[in-house]
Design a protein around this motif. Sequence first.
Motif, PDB file in Angstrom:
ATOM      1  N   LEU A 149     -44.584  87.362  52.210  1.00  0.00           N
ATOM      2  CA  LEU A 149     -45.141  87.362  53.509  1.00  0.00           C
ATOM      3  C   LEU A 149     -46.567  87.247  52.770  1.00  0.00           C
ATOM      4  O   LEU A 149     -47.144  88.927  51.926  1.00  0.00           O
ATOM      5  CB  LEU A 149     -45.403  88.120  54.231  1.00  0.00           C
ATOM      6  N   SER A 150     -47.667  86.746  53.312  1.00  0.00           N
ATOM      7  CA  SER A 150     -48.954  87.245  52.757  1.00  0.00           C
ATOM      8  C   SER A 150     -50.046  87.126  53.426  1.00  0.00           C
ATOM      9  O   SER A 150     -49.947  86.106  53.909  1.00  0.00           O
ATOM     10  CB  SER A 150     -50.242  86.534  50.970  1.00  0.00           C
ATOM     11  N   VAL A 151     -51.255  88.394  53.849  1.00  0.00           N
ATOM     12  CA  VAL A 151     -51.883  87.654  54.958  1.00  0.00           C
ATOM     13  C   VAL A 151     -53.218  88.385  54.288  1.00  0.00           C
ATOM     14  O   VAL A 151     -53.141  89.461  53.683  1.00  0.00           O
ATOM     15  CB  VAL A 151     -51.715  88.575  56.159  1.00  0.00           C
ATOM     16  N   GLY A 152     -54.527  86.965  53.965  1.00  0.00           N
ATOM     17  CA  GLY A 152     -55.939  87.280  53.366  1.00  0.00           C
ATOM     18  C   GLY A 152     -55.620  88.022  51.765  1.00  0.00           C
ATOM     19  O   GLY A 152     -54.130  86.735  51.448  1.00  0.00           O
ATOM     20  N   ASP A 153     -55.411  89.348  51.577  1.00  0.00           N
ATOM     21  CA  ASP A 153     -55.460  90.101  50.053  1.00  0.00           C
ATOM     22  C   ASP A 153     -53.878  90.576  50.424  1.00  0.00           C
ATOM     23  O   ASP A 153     -53.762  91.660  49.353  1.00  0.00           O
ATOM     24  CB  ASP A 153     -56.830  89.921  49.172  1.00  0.00           C
ATOM     25  N   VAL A 154     -53.211  90.646  51.227  1.00  0.00           N
ATOM     26  CA  VAL A 154     -51.756  91.263  51.331  1.00  0.00           C
ATOM     27  C   VAL A 154     -50.746  90.793  51.304  1.00  0.00           C
ATOM     28  O   VAL A 154     -50.676  90.287  52.113  1.00  0.00           O
ATOM     29  CB  VAL A 154     -52.410  92.876  52.715  1.00  0.00           C
ATOM     30  N   ARG A 155     -50.175  91.556  50.486  1.00  0.00           N
ATOM     31  CA  ARG A 155     -48.824  90.715  50.218  1.00  0.00           C
ATOM     32  C   ARG A 155     -47.705  91.154  50.111  1.00  0.00           C
ATOM     33  O   ARG A 155     -47.944  92.373  48.959  1.00  0.00           O
ATOM     34  CB  ARG A 155     -49.011  90.138  48.535  1.00  0.00           C
ATOM     35  N   LEU A 156     -46.231  90.641  50.558  1.00  0.00           N
ATOM     36  CA  LEU A 156     -45.448  91.908  51.251  1.00  0.00           C
ATOM     37  C   LEU A 156     -44.210  91.161  50.243  1.00  0.00           C
ATOM     38  O   LEU A 156     -44.249  90.014  50.960  1.00  0.00           O
ATOM     39  CB  LEU A 156     -45.257  92.540  52.277  1.00  0.00           C
ATOM     40  N   ASP A 157     -43.531  91.652  49.443  1.00  0.00           N
ATOM     41  CA  ASP A 157     -41.707  90.717  49.127  1.00  0.00           C
ATOM     42  C   ASP A 157     -40.980  91.677  49.780  1.00  0.00           C
ATOM     43  O   ASP A 157     -40.949  93.263  49.141  1.00  0.00           O
ATOM     44  CB  ASP A 157     -41.739  90.806  47.383  1.00  0.00           C
ATOM     45  N   PRO A 158     -40.040  91.256  50.991  1.00  0.00           N
ATOM     46  CA  PRO A 158     -38.988  92.434  51.038  1.00  0.00           C
ATOM     47  C   PRO A 158     -38.260  92.563  50.196  1.00  0.00           C
ATOM     48  O   PRO A 158     -37.468  93.376  50.061  1.00  0.00           O
ATOM     49  CB  PRO A 158     -38.994  90.778  52.381  1.00  0.00           C
ATOM     50  N   GLU A 159     -37.946  90.968  49.538  1.00  0.00           N
ATOM     51  CA  GLU A 159     -37.001  91.433  48.814  1.00  0.00           C
ATOM     52  C   GLU A 159     -36.520  92.707  47.201  1.00  0.00           C
ATOM     53  O   GLU A 159     -35.753  93.072  47.569  1.00  0.00           O
ATOM     54  CB  GLU A 159     -36.290  89.740  47.895  1.00  0.00           C
ATOM     55  N   ARG A 160     -37.847  92.158  46.590  1.00  0.00           N
ATOM     56  CA  ARG A 160     -37.906  93.421  45.963  1.00  0.00           C
ATOM     57  C   ARG A 160     -39.100  94.439  46.339  1.00  0.00           C
ATOM     58  O   ARG A 160     -39.137  95.816  45.371  1.00  0.00           O
ATOM     59  CB  ARG A 160     -39.381  92.647  44.939  1.00  0.00           C
ATOM     60  N   HIS A 161     -38.848  94.415  47.868  1.00  0.00           N
ATOM     61  CA  HIS A 161     -39.720  95.849  47.862  1.00  0.00           C
ATOM     62  C   HIS A 161     -40.890  96.234  47.924  1.00  0.00           C
ATOM     63  O   HIS A 161     -41.258  97.331  47.245  1.00  0.00           O
ATOM     64  CB  HIS A 161     -38.410  97.297  48.509  1.00  0.00           C
ATOM     65  N   GLU A 162     -41.887  95.393  47.085  1.00  0.00           N
ATOM     66  CA  GLU A 162     -43.401  95.466  47.141  1.00  0.00           C
ATOM     67  C   GLU A 162     -43.989  94.655  48.359  1.00  0.00           C
ATOM     68  O   GLU A 162     -44.420  93.327  48.311  1.00  0.00           O
ATOM     69  CB  GLU A 162     -43.368  94.239  45.522  1.00  0.00           C
ATOM     70  N   VAL A 163     -45.239  95.917  47.737  1.00  0.00           N
ATOM     71  CA  VAL A 163     -46.902  95.613  48.496  1.00  0.00           C
ATOM     72  C   VAL A 163     -47.982  95.538  47.365  1.00  0.00           C
ATOM     73  O   VAL A 163     -47.808  96.123  46.749  1.00  0.00           O
ATOM     74  CB  VAL A 163     -46.854  96.330  49.123  1.00  0.00           C
ATOM     75  N   SER A 164     -48.203  94.418  47.353  1.00  0.00           N
ATOM     76  CA  SER A 164     -49.380  94.624  46.712  1.00  0.00           C
ATOM     77  C   SER A 164     -50.914  94.255  47.343  1.00  0.00           C
ATOM     78  O   SER A 164     -50.844  93.345  48.419  1.00  0.00           O
ATOM     79  CB  SER A 164     -49.756  93.735  45.708  1.00  0.00           C
ATOM     80  N   VAL A 165     -52.172  95.286  47.258  1.00  0.00           N
ATOM     81  CA  VAL A 165     -53.413  94.579  48.009  1.00  0.00           C
ATOM     82  C   VAL A 165     -54.354  94.127  46.893  1.00  0.00           C
ATOM     83  O   VAL A 165     -54.613  94.665  45.668  1.00  0.00           O
ATOM     84  CB  VAL A 165     -53.703  95.837  48.415  1.00  0.00           C
ATOM     85  N   ARG A 166     -54.928  93.144  46.851  1.00  0.00           N
ATOM     86  CA  ARG A 166     -55.553  92.354  46.116  1.00  0.00           C
ATOM     87  C   ARG A 166     -55.371  92.880  44.882  1.00  0.00           C
ATOM     88  O   ARG A 166     -55.717  93.129  43.605  1.00  0.00           O
ATOM     89  CB  ARG A 166     -56.710  93.570  45.481  1.00  0.00           C
ATOM     90  N   GLU A 167     -53.876  92.020  44.288  1.00  0.00           N
ATOM     91  CA  GLU A 167     -53.003  91.601  43.578  1.00  0.00           C
ATOM     92  C   GLU A 167     -52.911  93.425  42.875  1.00  0.00           C
ATOM     93  O   GLU A 167     -52.050  93.385  41.505  1.00  0.00           O
ATOM     94  CB  GLU A 167     -53.896  91.377  42.501  1.00  0.00           C
ATOM     95  N   ALA A 168     -53.178  94.245  43.838  1.00  0.00           N
ATOM     96  CA  ALA A 168     -52.488  96.118  43.059  1.00  0.00           C
ATOM     97  C   ALA A 168     -51.572  96.263  43.611  1.00  0.00           C
ATOM     98  O   ALA A 168     -51.256  96.150  45.088  1.00  0.00           O
ATOM     99  CB  ALA A 168     -53.784  96.123  42.769  1.00  0.00           C
ATOM    100  N   GLU A 169     -50.017  96.916  42.996  1.00  0.00           N
ATOM    101  CA  GLU A 169     -49.427  97.064  43.677  1.00  0.00           C
ATOM    102  C   GLU A 169     -49.295  98.689  44.133  1.00  0.00           C
ATOM    103  O   GLU A 169     -50.004  99.176  43.477  1.00  0.00           O
ATOM    104  CB  GLU A 169     -47.800  97.441  42.379  1.00  0.00           C
ATOM    105  N   VAL A 170     -48.772  98.333  45.746  1.00  0.00           N
ATOM    106  CA  VAL A 170     -48.735  99.301  46.328  1.00  0.00           C
ATOM    107  C   VAL A 170     -48.202 100.222  46.974  1.00  0.00           C
ATOM    108  O   VAL A 170     -46.722  99.343  47.520  1.00  0.00           O
ATOM    109  CB  VAL A 170     -49.714  99.524  47.870  1.00  0.00           C
ATOM    110  N   ARG A 171     -47.464 101.302  46.441  1.00  0.00           N
ATOM    111  CA  ARG A 171     -46.095 101.988  47.137  1.00  0.00           C
ATOM    112  C   ARG A 171     -46.295 102.916  48.526  1.00  0.00           C
ATOM    113  O   ARG A 171     -47.355 103.038  48.290  1.00  0.00           O
ATOM    114  CB  ARG A 171     -46.027 103.127  45.600  1.00  0.00           C
ATOM    115  N   MET A 172     -45.332 102.839  49.139  1.00  0.00           N
ATOM    116  CA  MET A 172     -45.183 103.415  49.648  1.00  0.00           C
ATOM    117  C   MET A 172     -43.875 103.239  50.544  1.00  0.00           C
ATOM    118  O   MET A 172     -42.670 103.142  50.129  1.00  0.00           O
ATOM    119  CB  MET A 172     -45.490 102.418  50.665  1.00  0.00           C
ATOM    120  N   PRO A 173     -43.002 104.781  51.307  1.00  0.00           N
ATOM    121  CA  PRO A 173     -42.238 104.954  51.631  1.00  0.00           C
ATOM    122  C   PRO A 173     -41.163 103.941  52.873  1.00  0.00           C
ATOM    123  O   PRO A 173     -42.058 102.698  53.201  1.00  0.00           O
ATOM    124  CB  PRO A 173     -42.076 106.206  52.781  1.00  0.00           C
TER     125      PRO A 173
END
Length: 249
Positions: A149-173
């Motif tokens: 899913l992506s909205v604006g510059d935030v992107r979330l990939d459920p399969e890989r459990h990855e989130v990026s904000v402005r293409e920079a990866e953001v880690r979270m629990p």
Amino acid sequence: MLSRPRPASGTLAVPADHPLVLVVEDEPSYVEALTVALERAGFDVVVAQDGIEALASFEAVSPRLVLLDVMLPRLSGIDVCRRIRASSEVPIIMVTARSEEIDAVVGLEVGADDYVTKPYRIRELIARMHAVLRRGELGSERQTSPESLSVGDVRLDPERHEVSVREAEVRMPLKEFELLHLLLANAGRVLTRETLLRRVWGTDYVGDTKTLDVHMKRLRSRIEEDPSSPTRITTIRGVGYRYELASRP
Ligand code: CA
């Protein structure tokens, strides 16, 4: 009830097929301004001026979307919403005069998809109309799915459990990730605190609801430019949260 032919295009994107909107509004000044603006934006408009007329018009014209004022003569917008919901999944946007009415609209879960508060900006209203129409095409109950899913510059990939904000990866629990996933999957729609707790922490969750506040605060610290004045995840006071379709200035 009146119907008018479609008009010339305005500055906003015009839908391919002039969706029919039932506008339920009893204040003549709003009816006039809305009809002009919505037709210019590519919608066909049918107007009903009280709650009883709204139900009759709904049956008669089968609109693609209902814009429903809360305070109406004869039958309130909340009752109209409930009655329409008993038989239809049509997208409904409630129009409230005071922010206190939001509780009644969203908190009581009368089945509206979204709301705007008077006085509203017409561009914002039209953006919300497009959003609920898109959701309508995708099915009314928007569950989280394995697609990214992506909205604006935030992107979330459920399969890989990855989130990026402005293409920079953001880690979270995990819980923050699940919270963000649910918010993004329902971007533009208000999610109540109860819904978030139930969907992220489970149906039997009876813990302190401060849990939600704590996780929301951490999530915002990761994805908001300025966590003290969030523009992505906004708080709907007394109700819940909404992931904004476009960051506000
Ligand atoms: Ca009214």
